[in-house]
Design a protein around this motif. Structure first.
Motif, PDB file in Angstrom:
ATOM      1  N   ALA A 310       0.835  -1.209   0.000  1.00  0.00           N
ATOM      2  CA  ALA A 310       0.000   0.000   0.000  1.00  0.00           C
ATOM      3  C   ALA A 310       0.868   1.257   0.000  1.00  0.00           C
ATOM      4  O   ALA A 310       0.551   2.248  -0.677  1.00  0.00           O
ATOM      5  CB  ALA A 310      -0.916  -0.008   1.224  1.00  0.00           C
ATOM      6  N   LEU A 311       1.990   1.213   0.744  1.00  0.00           N
ATOM      7  CA  LEU A 311       2.883   2.373   0.784  1.00  0.00           C
ATOM      8  C   LEU A 311       3.539   2.610  -0.571  1.00  0.00           C
ATOM      9  O   LEU A 311       3.617   3.758  -1.041  1.00  0.00           O
ATOM     10  CB  LEU A 311       3.942   2.165   1.866  1.00  0.00           C
ATOM     11  N   ASP A 312       4.020   1.553  -1.208  1.00  0.00           N
ATOM     12  CA  ASP A 312       4.666   1.699  -2.520  1.00  0.00           C
ATOM     13  C   ASP A 312       3.724   2.318  -3.540  1.00  0.00           C
ATOM     14  O   ASP A 312       4.127   3.141  -4.374  1.00  0.00           O
ATOM     15  CB  ASP A 312       5.160   0.338  -3.016  1.00  0.00           C
ATOM     16  N   GLU A 313       2.458   1.915  -3.483  1.00  0.00           N
ATOM     17  CA  GLU A 313       1.469   2.466  -4.412  1.00  0.00           C
ATOM     18  C   GLU A 313       1.288   3.964  -4.191  1.00  0.00           C
ATOM     19  O   GLU A 313       1.211   4.748  -5.145  1.00  0.00           O
ATOM     20  CB  GLU A 313       0.143   1.731  -4.225  1.00  0.00           C
ATOM     21  N   LYS A 314       1.255   4.392  -2.921  1.00  0.00           N
ATOM     22  CA  LYS A 314       1.068   5.809  -2.607  1.00  0.00           C
ATOM     23  C   LYS A 314       2.319   6.627  -2.901  1.00  0.00           C
ATOM     24  O   LYS A 314       2.233   7.815  -3.225  1.00  0.00           O
ATOM     25  CB  LYS A 314       0.663   5.957  -1.137  1.00  0.00           C
ATOM     26  N   LEU A 315       3.496   5.992  -2.771  1.00  0.00           N
ATOM     27  CA  LEU A 315       4.747   6.712  -2.999  1.00  0.00           C
ATOM     28  C   LEU A 315       5.073   6.889  -4.475  1.00  0.00           C
ATOM     29  O   LEU A 315       5.932   7.707  -4.829  1.00  0.00           O
ATOM     30  CB  LEU A 315       5.916   5.988  -2.324  1.00  0.00           C
ATOM     31  N   ALA A 316       4.412   6.128  -5.339  1.00  0.00           N
ATOM     32  CA  ALA A 316       4.759   6.129  -6.762  1.00  0.00           C
ATOM     33  C   ALA A 316       4.691   7.530  -7.358  1.00  0.00           C
ATOM     34  O   ALA A 316       5.583   7.948  -8.110  1.00  0.00           O
ATOM     35  CB  ALA A 316       3.835   5.179  -7.521  1.00  0.00           C
ATOM     36  N   VAL A 317       3.659   8.287  -7.033  1.00  0.00           N
ATOM     37  CA  VAL A 317       3.501   9.622  -7.608  1.00  0.00           C
ATOM     38  C   VAL A 317       4.616  10.556  -7.141  1.00  0.00           C
ATOM     39  O   VAL A 317       5.121  11.387  -7.914  1.00  0.00           O
ATOM     40  CB  VAL A 317       2.112  10.204  -7.256  1.00  0.00           C
ATOM     41  N   TYR A 318       5.050  10.417  -5.887  1.00  0.00           N
ATOM     42  CA  TYR A 318       6.123  11.263  -5.370  1.00  0.00           C
ATOM     43  C   TYR A 318       7.482  10.822  -5.920  1.00  0.00           C
ATOM     44  O   TYR A 318       8.345  11.664  -6.211  1.00  0.00           O
ATOM     45  CB  TYR A 318       6.137  11.226  -3.839  1.00  0.00           C
ATOM     46  N   ARG A 319       7.645   9.531  -6.098  1.00  0.00           N
ATOM     47  CA  ARG A 319       8.910   9.014  -6.640  1.00  0.00           C
ATOM     48  C   ARG A 319       9.140   9.523  -8.057  1.00  0.00           C
ATOM     49  O   ARG A 319      10.256   9.878  -8.439  1.00  0.00           O
ATOM     50  CB  ARG A 319       8.908   7.488  -6.601  1.00  0.00           C
ATOM     51  N   SER A 320       8.078   9.582  -8.842  1.00  0.00           N
ATOM     52  CA  SER A 320       8.212  10.041 -10.226  1.00  0.00           C
ATOM     53  C   SER A 320       8.651  11.504 -10.297  1.00  0.00           C
ATOM     54  O   SER A 320       9.283  11.922 -11.263  1.00  0.00           O
ATOM     55  CB  SER A 320       6.885   9.858 -10.964  1.00  0.00           C
ATOM     56  N   GLN A 321       8.329  12.295  -9.263  1.00  0.00           N
ATOM     57  CA  GLN A 321       8.657  13.714  -9.256  1.00  0.00           C
ATOM     58  C   GLN A 321       9.981  14.033  -8.546  1.00  0.00           C
ATOM     59  O   GLN A 321      10.565  15.088  -8.774  1.00  0.00           O
ATOM     60  CB  GLN A 321       7.531  14.498  -8.570  1.00  0.00           C
ATOM     61  N   LEU A 322      10.427  13.116  -7.683  1.00  0.00           N
ATOM     62  CA  LEU A 322      11.616  13.405  -6.868  1.00  0.00           C
ATOM     63  C   LEU A 322      12.821  12.552  -7.221  1.00  0.00           C
ATOM     64  O   LEU A 322      13.936  12.833  -6.752  1.00  0.00           O
ATOM     65  CB  LEU A 322      11.274  13.205  -5.377  1.00  0.00           C
ATOM     66  N   GLN A 323      12.622  11.528  -8.027  1.00  0.00           N
ATOM     67  CA  GLN A 323      13.714  10.621  -8.334  1.00  0.00           C
ATOM     68  C   GLN A 323      14.883  11.368  -8.984  1.00  0.00           C
ATOM     69  O   GLN A 323      14.709  12.183  -9.895  1.00  0.00           O
ATOM     70  CB  GLN A 323      13.231   9.507  -9.266  1.00  0.00           C
ATOM     71  N   GLY A 324      16.096  11.090  -8.499  1.00  0.00           N
ATOM     72  CA  GLY A 324      17.301  11.697  -9.043  1.00  0.00           C
ATOM     73  C   GLY A 324      17.684  13.028  -8.426  1.00  0.00           C
ATOM     74  O   GLY A 324      18.770  13.548  -8.710  1.00  0.00           O
ATOM     75  N   LYS A 325      16.829  13.594  -7.585  1.00  0.00           N
ATOM     76  CA  LYS A 325      17.157  14.864  -6.955  1.00  0.00           C
ATOM     77  C   LYS A 325      18.287  14.665  -5.938  1.00  0.00           C
ATOM     78  O   LYS A 325      18.354  13.644  -5.250  1.00  0.00           O
ATOM     79  CB  LYS A 325      15.933  15.463  -6.256  1.00  0.00           C
ATOM     80  N   ARG A 326      19.154  15.684  -5.842  1.00  0.00           N
ATOM     81  CA  ARG A 326      20.337  15.607  -4.991  1.00  0.00           C
ATOM     82  C   ARG A 326      20.104  16.450  -3.735  1.00  0.00           C
ATOM     83  O   ARG A 326      19.730  17.624  -3.814  1.00  0.00           O
ATOM     84  CB  ARG A 326      21.568  16.080  -5.759  1.00  0.00           C
ATOM     85  N   VAL A 327      20.368  15.825  -2.571  1.00  0.00           N
ATOM     86  CA  VAL A 327      20.009  16.437  -1.292  1.00  0.00           C
ATOM     87  C   VAL A 327      21.248  16.604  -0.417  1.00  0.00           C
ATOM     88  O   VAL A 327      22.096  15.704  -0.343  1.00  0.00           O
ATOM     89  CB  VAL A 327      18.970  15.567  -0.547  1.00  0.00           C
ATOM     90  N   VAL A 328      21.330  17.748   0.264  1.00  0.00           N
ATOM     91  CA  VAL A 328      22.295  17.953   1.338  1.00  0.00           C
ATOM     92  C   VAL A 328      21.525  17.918   2.653  1.00  0.00           C
ATOM     93  O   VAL A 328      20.509  18.600   2.799  1.00  0.00           O
ATOM     94  CB  VAL A 328      23.041  19.290   1.191  1.00  0.00           C
ATOM     95  N   LEU A 329      22.011  17.124   3.585  1.00  0.00           N
ATOM     96  CA  LEU A 329      21.268  16.840   4.817  1.00  0.00           C
ATOM     97  C   LEU A 329      22.089  17.267   6.027  1.00  0.00           C
ATOM     98  O   LEU A 329      23.262  16.900   6.148  1.00  0.00           O
ATOM     99  CB  LEU A 329      20.960  15.340   4.877  1.00  0.00           C
ATOM    100  N   TYR A 330      21.473  18.070   6.888  1.00  0.00           N
ATOM    101  CA  TYR A 330      22.137  18.414   8.141  1.00  0.00           C
ATOM    102  C   TYR A 330      21.098  18.397   9.259  1.00  0.00           C
ATOM    103  O   TYR A 330      20.458  19.405   9.573  1.00  0.00           O
ATOM    104  CB  TYR A 330      22.813  19.782   8.079  1.00  0.00           C
ATOM    105  N   THR A 331      20.899  17.233   9.851  1.00  0.00           N
ATOM    106  CA  THR A 331      19.992  17.076  10.986  1.00  0.00           C
ATOM    107  C   THR A 331      20.662  16.180  11.996  1.00  0.00           C
ATOM    108  O   THR A 331      21.608  15.460  11.684  1.00  0.00           O
ATOM    109  CB  THR A 331      18.650  16.449  10.560  1.00  0.00           C
ATOM    110  N   GLY A 332      20.150  16.192  13.207  1.00  0.00           N
ATOM    111  CA  GLY A 332      20.729  15.360  14.254  1.00  0.00           C
ATOM    112  C   GLY A 332      19.875  14.144  14.564  1.00  0.00           C
ATOM    113  O   GLY A 332      18.757  13.989  14.078  1.00  0.00           O
ATOM    114  N   SER A 333      20.419  13.255  15.390  1.00  0.00           N
ATOM    115  CA  SER A 333      19.759  12.075  15.941  1.00  0.00           C
ATOM    116  C   SER A 333      19.096  11.230  14.863  1.00  0.00           C
ATOM    117  O   SER A 333      19.611  11.069  13.764  1.00  0.00           O
ATOM    118  CB  SER A 333      18.737  12.502  17.015  1.00  0.00           C
TER     119      SER A 333
END
Length: 459
Positions: A310-333
């Motif tokens: 069920a999660l994969d089905e819901k994530l499909a639309v977001y994956r198509s729009q975000l796939q390949g994007k490059r992220v810089v991450l600075y968070t803790g814990s």
């Protein structure tokens, strides 16, 4: 009874920063409380007990420390949201504040009828020697409502020490003082999750579907009485706050309750958590029938398959729009792990992250997940901006203090911190992260930011 140094040291893991075996001196050092003291973290641990009153025995400024800035939610009582303090002043420092504290507790119990009262010492009241242990004992005898002392002056150490002191207070004064109406072979305790933004509510329905009962929550959305009979659980599951592993170890030694350390943030992590709970309960003497154990594990695998599909089905639309994007991450814990797992699920690439408050083992694990070419950065906006520009990053995910860095780089920014309003735990949590990443990346404000200022535009 006030915990002795031996008791606290016994509860510390060999690799813990507060373990005296790892230090030349066991005395508190100046600056060890910087960024969060033992008092703060003790309150973080116990404040989610929603039907209890929490009294700060110290200056009124200490009472303002955690309330309002920590988003632990309750499904019932909101008594824990009220600030109570003895409001120690100059005269109380000279003559002592114990009598003032006692009168305040008696009035509080008369007016609010709490299930219990937790009394927190602070630096000042610890230094002047106020006997909160005796005050709590007298108040309990007078009213019949438990008053629990928490010896947590800020100067005793860092945040992890405060977590442990809070755990010791529960072990010495609360756990084992009452019995549940009934028990089942599938009773567990959840330890170390504080229900920030309602995170625990994403997980409890999953356990209910498996027939697993959460006997006590320590301490997110907890009620005092359930913690009293936490000693009757068949398994302790330690979640986000690893500092409370020492509490689980003590319960194993005292009550014979086994424990496991799990995470509920990330798809593979929640899958593994459910599997390990089922396996551990299946191996326990409470499930004497092999058939019952097999049924539990079969139900678990079926639930995991249903939820992930069920999660994969819901994530499909977001994956198509975000796939390949490059992220810089600075968070803790745990938030670093959460974003890394969510990004990989969405086909995004984390090109740089930080290892603040991470052990060598965690740092090595981050590198194995992100690849050897990943960048481990320091707490420097200048360095972060350079990394963003050199690696053509598409998004910055960090706390709000780095928002100006994103504006300078003219890339989308997502603020992820403890004052968030959305739960990130379980399967629903991953979906929530995907929604926030999508909303931040495609917010129209960023296209406006990239445009030249009107006064610089060519005529």
């Amino acid at each position: 009874m006030k915990p002795t140094s031996e008791q606290i040291n016994d509860s510390l893991a060999p690799g813990c920063e507060n373990n005296p075996q790892n230090k030349k001196s066991t005395l508190p050092q100046p600056g060890t409380a910087q960024g969060g003291c033992a008092f703060d973290s003790a309150m973080i641990t116990l404040l989610p007990i929603a039907d209890a009153a929490h009294v700060v025995h110290g200056p009124s400024g200490c009472a303002a420390s955690m309330w309002g800035s920590y988003g632990s939610l309750s499904s019932g009582s909101t008594l824990y949201k009220i600030r109570f303090t003895s409001e120690i002043e100059e005269n109380d420092i000279i003559f002592g504040g114990a009598k003032k504290l006692y009168k305040g507790i008696i009035e509080l119990q008369r007016r609010y009828k709490p299930a219990a009262v937790f009394v927190y010492s602070t630096c000042i009241t610890a230094m002047i020697g106020d006997d909160i242990e005796g005050v709590c004992k007298d108040a309990t005898q007078q009213t019949g409502i438990p008053a629990i002392p928490v010896h947590c002056p800020g100067f005793i150490g860092s945040q992890s020490m405060g977590n442990r002191v809070a755990g010791e207070a529960l072990l010495e004064h609360v756990i084992g003082t009452a019995e549940p109406e009934y028990t089942t072979p599938l009773d567990i305790n959840l330890i170390g999750e504080y229900n920030i933004a309602g995170a625990m509510w994403n997980v409890l329905p999953l356990l209910e579907k498996l027939g697993i009962r959460v006997l006590a929550k320590i301490t997110g959305d907890a009620r005092y009485k359930e913690i009293c009979y936490a000693h009757r659980a068949k398994l302790n599951v330690v979640l986000s706050a690893k500092a409370l592993t020492s509490m689980a170890k003590r319960m194993q030694k005292r009550y014979g309750i086994p424990y496991i350390e799990e995470s509920i943030y990330g798809v593979e992590q929640i899958n593994q958590c459910l599997r390990n709970i089922a396996a551990k309960l299946g191996d326990s003497e409470a499930l004497a029938s092999p058939r019952a154990s097999a049924d539990l594990q079969e139900r678990t695998e079926r639930l995991i398959a249903e939820e992930t599909a069920a999660l994969d089905e819901k994530l499909a639309v977001y994956r198509s729009q975000l796939q390949g994007k490059r992220v810089v991450l600075y968070t803790g814990s745990f938030k670093s792990w959460l974003i890394i797992f969510a990004a990989q699920k969405l086909g995004m690439k984390v090109i740089a992250t930080c290892t603040e408050n991470s052990t060598e083992e965690e740092t090595a694990r981050i590198k194995s997940l992100l690849g050897e070419d990943s960048i481990i950065q320091q707490d420097s906006p200048e360095e972060m901006l350079q990394i963003i520009n050199e690696n053509q990053a598409d998004m910055l995910i960090a706390s709000d203090r780095f928002q100006d860095t994103a504006l300078t780089a003219k890339i989308p920014f997502l603020n992820i911190n403890t004052d968030r309003n959305h739960p990130y735990a379980g399967y629903l949590g991953i979906l929530e992260v995907a929604k926030e990443l999508y909303a931040a990346f495609y917010n129209p404000v960023w296209s406006e930011v990239r445009q030249p200022a009107p006064w610089n535009a060519e005529v």
